[in-house]
Design a protein around this motif. Structure first.
Motif, mmCIF file in Angstrom:
data_model
loop_
_atom_site.group_PDB
_atom_site.id
_atom_site.type_symbol
_atom_site.label_atom_id
_atom_site.label_comp_id
_atom_site.label_asym_id
_atom_site.label_seq_id
_atom_site.Cartn_x
_atom_site.Cartn_y
_atom_site.Cartn_z
ATOM 1 N N ASP A 9 0.483 -1.311 0.233
ATOM 2 C CA ASP A 9 -0.034 0.110 0.349
ATOM 3 C C ASP A 9 0.582 1.358 -0.027
ATOM 4 O O ASP A 9 0.325 1.924 -0.593
ATOM 5 C CB ASP A 9 -1.086 0.129 1.716
ATOM 6 N N SER A 10 2.097 1.383 0.218
ATOM 7 C CA SER A 10 2.933 2.411 0.641
ATOM 8 C C SER A 10 3.890 2.261 -0.742
ATOM 9 O O SER A 10 4.720 3.420 -0.727
ATOM 10 C CB SER A 10 3.722 2.055 1.290
ATOM 11 N N GLY A 11 3.433 1.540 -1.686
ATOM 12 C CA GLY A 11 5.157 1.710 -2.482
ATOM 13 C C GLY A 11 5.991 0.661 -3.000
ATOM 14 O O GLY A 11 6.963 1.404 -3.001
ATOM 15 N N VAL A 12 6.890 -0.008 -1.608
ATOM 16 C CA VAL A 12 7.481 -0.352 -1.401
ATOM 17 C C VAL A 12 7.707 -1.656 -1.885
ATOM 18 O O VAL A 12 6.646 -2.913 -1.301
ATOM 19 C CB VAL A 12 8.104 -0.202 -0.076
ATOM 20 N N ALA A 13 8.872 -1.556 -2.202
ATOM 21 C CA ALA A 13 8.538 -3.801 -3.154
ATOM 22 C C ALA A 13 9.277 -3.916 -1.688
ATOM 23 O O ALA A 13 10.788 -4.558 -1.299
ATOM 24 C CB ALA A 13 9.542 -3.780 -3.863
ATOM 25 N N CYS A 14 8.732 -4.953 -0.832
ATOM 26 C CA CYS A 14 9.414 -6.113 0.768
ATOM 27 C C CYS A 14 9.204 -7.365 0.276
ATOM 28 O O CYS A 14 8.123 -7.937 0.244
ATOM 29 C CB CYS A 14 7.908 -4.856 1.700
ATOM 30 N N THR A 22 9.445 -11.520 1.945
ATOM 31 C CA THR A 22 9.807 -11.874 2.887
ATOM 32 C C THR A 22 10.760 -11.944 4.043
ATOM 33 O O THR A 22 10.899 -12.282 5.789
ATOM 34 C CB THR A 22 9.022 -13.351 3.351
ATOM 35 N N ASP A 23 12.275 -12.158 3.652
ATOM 36 C CA ASP A 23 12.839 -12.546 4.081
ATOM 37 C C ASP A 23 13.949 -11.010 4.853
ATOM 38 O O ASP A 23 14.846 -10.559 5.150
ATOM 39 C CB ASP A 23 14.297 -12.155 3.475
ATOM 40 N N GLY A 24 13.143 -10.008 4.526
ATOM 41 C CA GLY A 24 13.325 -8.464 5.587
ATOM 42 C C GLY A 24 13.961 -7.712 4.198
ATOM 43 O O GLY A 24 14.145 -6.522 4.438
ATOM 44 N N SER A 25 14.537 -8.698 3.567
ATOM 45 C CA SER A 25 14.815 -7.694 2.513
ATOM 46 C C SER A 25 13.800 -6.310 1.275
ATOM 47 O O SER A 25 12.631 -6.636 1.040
ATOM 48 C CB SER A 25 15.785 -7.704 0.947
ATOM 49 N N PHE A 26 13.395 -5.187 0.560
ATOM 50 C CA PHE A 26 13.271 -4.370 0.409
ATOM 51 C C PHE A 26 13.626 -3.413 -1.037
ATOM 52 O O PHE A 26 14.903 -3.769 -0.686
ATOM 53 C CB PHE A 26 12.329 -3.805 1.310
ATOM 54 N N GLU A 27 12.920 -2.420 -1.790
ATOM 55 C CA GLU A 27 13.485 -1.909 -2.937
ATOM 56 C C GLU A 27 12.637 -0.745 -2.323
ATOM 57 O O GLU A 27 11.528 -0.077 -2.756
ATOM 58 C CB GLU A 27 13.186 -1.938 -3.769
ATOM 59 N N LEU A 28 13.472 0.602 -2.110
ATOM 60 C CA LEU A 28 12.340 1.712 -1.550
ATOM 61 C C LEU A 28 12.956 2.430 -3.560
ATOM 62 O O LEU A 28 13.929 2.322 -4.739
ATOM 63 C CB LEU A 28 13.602 2.787 -1.459
ATOM 64 N N PRO A 29 11.986 3.169 -4.232
ATOM 65 C CA PRO A 29 11.681 4.160 -5.397
ATOM 66 C C PRO A 29 12.288 4.663 -5.347
ATOM 67 O O PRO A 29 14.110 5.239 -4.609
ATOM 68 C CB PRO A 29 10.405 4.413 -5.277
ATOM 69 N N ASP A 30 12.822 5.043 -6.670
ATOM 70 C CA ASP A 30 14.363 6.055 -6.470
ATOM 71 C C ASP A 30 14.005 7.019 -6.087
ATOM 72 O O ASP A 30 12.689 7.159 -5.278
ATOM 73 C CB ASP A 30 13.801 6.789 -9.067
ATOM 74 N N LYS A 31 14.841 8.360 -6.249
ATOM 75 C CA LYS A 31 15.011 9.622 -5.316
ATOM 76 C C LYS A 31 13.518 10.393 -5.929
ATOM 77 O O LYS A 31 13.848 10.929 -5.058
ATOM 78 C CB LYS A 31 16.024 10.172 -5.541
#
Length: 108
Positions: free
Chosen positions: A34-39, A41-50
């Motif tokens: 819902d927030s736009g963060v690719a998360c 289950t292992d705790g890794s995630f990807e934030l969007p561009d700057k």
């Protein structure tokens, strides 16, 4: 908010790892989605561009804090620690009246 990518990454990592531990994969996955963060289950995630990172972190803070009061307090403490601007939605407190008080005021 004026935050660099390193700070944003640390903030999101702490919030996501805590959420995964306390609330589980499904709920934290939904909050991240819902927030736009690719998360994952292992705790890794990807934030969007700057360009979109500030808005994404704002959404993550709001969505995470909706879960319960301790979650909201976690967001507020971490935001202060990382020198981030707290969204207006989190600054106001909603005062709920107890069922007893609602009945008492209704009869008056």
């Amino acid at each position: 908010m004026e935050i660099d990518h390193q700070q944003a990454s640390e903030f999101a990592q702490l919030l996501i790892m805590r959420g995964l531990g306390l609330y589980g994969d499904k709920l934290m996955g939904k909050i991240c989605e819902d927030s736009g963060v690719a998360c994952r289950t292992d705790g890794s995630f990807e934030l969007p561009d700057k360009e979109n990172i500030e808005e994404t972190l704002r959404k993550l803070m709001i969505n995470y804090s909706k879960f319960n009061l301790p979650a909201k307090m976690t967001v507020l403490v971490l935001a202060k620690k990382y020198n981030m601007t707290i969204p207006e939605e989190l600054k106001s407190s909603k005062k709920k009246k107890s069922k007893y008080r609602q009945k008492f005021e209704f009869k008056s």
